[in-house]
Design a protein around this motif. Structure first.
Motif, short mmCIF file in Angstrom:
data_model
loop_
_atom_site.label_atom_id
_atom_site.label_comp_id
_atom_site.label_asym_id
_atom_site.label_seq_id
_atom_site.Cartn_x
_atom_site.Cartn_y
_atom_site.Cartn_z
N ARG A 55 136.21 83.25 114.31
CA ARG A 55 135.13 84.17 114.01
C ARG A 55 134.04 83.47 113.20
O ARG A 55 133.33 84.10 112.44
CB ARG A 55 135.66 85.39 113.23
CG ARG A 55 136.64 86.25 114.03
CD ARG A 55 135.96 86.88 115.24
NE ARG A 55 136.85 87.71 116.03
CZ ARG A 55 137.55 87.29 117.08
NH1 ARG A 55 137.46 86.00 117.46
NH2 ARG A 55 138.31 88.10 117.76
N HIS A 56 133.92 82.16 113.43
CA HIS A 56 132.92 81.40 112.69
C HIS A 56 132.34 80.30 113.59
O HIS A 56 133.06 79.72 114.41
CB HIS A 56 133.53 80.76 111.44
CG HIS A 56 132.49 80.32 110.44
ND1 HIS A 56 132.08 81.12 109.39
CD2 HIS A 56 131.76 79.19 110.34
CE1 HIS A 56 131.16 80.48 108.69
NE2 HIS A 56 130.94 79.30 109.25
N GLN A 72 123.36 85.59 115.53
CA GLN A 72 124.48 85.98 114.66
C GLN A 72 124.64 87.50 114.62
O GLN A 72 125.76 88.02 114.72
CB GLN A 72 124.24 85.43 113.24
CG GLN A 72 125.37 85.68 112.25
CD GLN A 72 125.30 87.05 111.59
OE1 GLN A 72 124.20 87.59 111.39
NE2 GLN A 72 126.45 87.62 111.25
N LYS A 73 123.54 88.20 114.50
CA LYS A 73 123.60 89.66 114.42
C LYS A 73 124.09 90.28 115.73
O LYS A 73 124.98 91.14 115.73
CB LYS A 73 122.21 90.20 114.06
CG LYS A 73 122.17 91.69 113.77
CD LYS A 73 120.76 92.13 113.39
CE LYS A 73 120.33 91.48 112.09
NZ LYS A 73 119.01 91.98 111.64
N SER A 76 127.81 89.50 116.40
CA SER A 76 128.67 90.33 115.56
C SER A 76 128.79 91.74 116.14
O SER A 76 129.88 92.33 116.14
CB SER A 76 128.11 90.39 114.13
OG SER A 76 128.09 89.11 113.53
N GLN A 77 127.68 92.27 116.64
CA GLN A 77 127.71 93.61 117.25
C GLN A 77 128.57 93.63 118.50
O GLN A 77 129.35 94.55 118.73
CB GLN A 77 126.28 94.06 117.58
CG GLN A 77 125.43 94.34 116.35
CD GLN A 77 123.97 94.57 116.67
OE1 GLN A 77 123.51 94.31 117.80
NE2 GLN A 77 123.21 95.04 115.70
N THR A 81 132.80 92.67 114.70
CA THR A 81 133.15 92.08 113.40
C THR A 81 132.08 91.09 113.01
O THR A 81 131.32 90.61 113.87
CB THR A 81 134.53 91.38 113.47
OG1 THR A 81 134.90 90.98 112.14
CG2 THR A 81 134.50 90.17 114.38
N THR A 82 131.99 90.78 111.74
CA THR A 82 130.97 89.84 111.29
C THR A 82 131.33 88.42 111.71
O THR A 82 132.40 87.92 111.37
CB THR A 82 130.81 89.89 109.76
OG1 THR A 82 130.41 91.21 109.38
CG2 THR A 82 129.75 88.89 109.30
N ILE A 83 130.44 87.79 112.45
CA ILE A 83 130.60 86.39 112.84
C ILE A 83 129.79 85.54 111.86
O ILE A 83 128.57 85.70 111.75
CB ILE A 83 130.12 86.15 114.28
CG1 ILE A 83 130.88 87.07 115.26
CG2 ILE A 83 130.29 84.68 114.66
CD1 ILE A 83 132.38 86.89 115.25
N ALA A 107 125.75 86.14 105.61
CA ALA A 107 126.50 85.89 106.85
C ALA A 107 126.18 84.51 107.42
O ALA A 107 126.99 83.91 108.12
CB ALA A 107 126.21 86.97 107.89
#
Length: 264
Positions: A55-56, A72-73, A76-77, A81-83, A107
């Motif tokens: 996830r990175h 990135q945004k 993540s959507q 989850t937040t990437i 982030a």
């Protein structure tokens, strides 16, 4: 365009003034973001993250971080989850990275020290990306970047936001000079030097047009990327190349590579 010319870009030259280089890269970041140029790369990035259960992303050769904020945004959507994204470069653009860090509320972070894409530190184990920069490297160095990823069993995604066409070249010559003059006051972070070298002494516009022309001529075609990947020594590693996206400013040439977990 089915050919590639290894010409020189001004921003690659050690003697080139940093303030002009930064202004050129800031414009590129602004335009890539506004055009959402790498939207077509999102499914490919998601595939790399899911295949490696990560996830990175560590972005290599980040320049001014062109388009990475929107990428990135949106990623993540898509994944729910937040990437996280870490920016890096052989010549880090700290001011741009700090701006993106603030805009993303942490982030997006960055490595302030130089990172060589042909010898990425062992401590970096996340998925690697290179946006709009792979064309800078001659074949020997380009192969070394791919070989380093394969040797360290790291997934990598290489994306060039272009179709590599004559129409793009004409737009660069005749539409971009106007676009540069119109959008420059809206580029953030604000910089008086950027205004001076755009409107008073137009070194930034001239640099953008020159480097943009050279970039199009230097971009590897999918066929050339395929040949590069075949020259990489790797067992249990898969390469895929192609084109994605459609419409003006939405085309992406890509090369993705990932290890087979069973071959680890």
């Amino acid at each position: 365009m089915n050919f590639r010319l290894q010409l020189f870009e001004l921003e690659d030259q050690p003697w080139f003034p940093h303030i002009i280089r930064q202004g050129m890269l800031d414009f590129l970041r602004f335009m890539i973001t506004k055009l959402n140029a790498y939207e077509a790369a999102l499914p490919l990035l998601q595939e790399l993250l899911e295949r490696t259960q990560q996830r990175h992303v560590t972005d290599l050769c980040s320049g001014a971080g062109g388009g990475i904020g929107a990428t990135q945004k949106q990623l993540s959507q898509r994944m729910g989850t937040t990437i996280g994204v870490t920016l890096s470069d052989l010549y880090p653009n700290i001011a741009a990275y700090e701006y993106l860090n603030r805009q993303s509320e942490g982030a997006i972070d960055f490595i302030p020290e130089p990172v060589d894409a042909t010898a990425v530190p062992e401590s970096i184990t996340s998925v690697r990306t290179i946006f709009s920069s792979f064309h800078h490297f001659p074949p020997v160095v380009a192969r070394a970047i791919l070989q380093d990823a394969a040797d360290k069993r790291a997934a990598i995604g290489i994306f060039e936001g272009a179709k590599k066409s004559w129409i793009e070249l004409l737009l660069l010559w005749f539409a971009f000079p106007v676009a540069i003059l119109v959008v420059t006051p809206f580029i953030r972070p604000f910089n008086l030097g950027r205004l001076f070298y755009t409107y008073i002494i137009p070194l930034i516009p001239l640099g953008i047009i020159w480097d943009g022309t050279v970039s199009l001529l230097r971009i590897y075609t999918p066929e050339q990327l395929q040949q590069l990947s075949k020259q990489v020594t790797a067992t249990g590693y898969t390469w895929r190349v192609g084109r994605a996206g459609a419409g003006l400013g939405k085309n992406v040439i890509y090369l993705i590579g990932y290890p087979d977990p069973a071959a680890a």
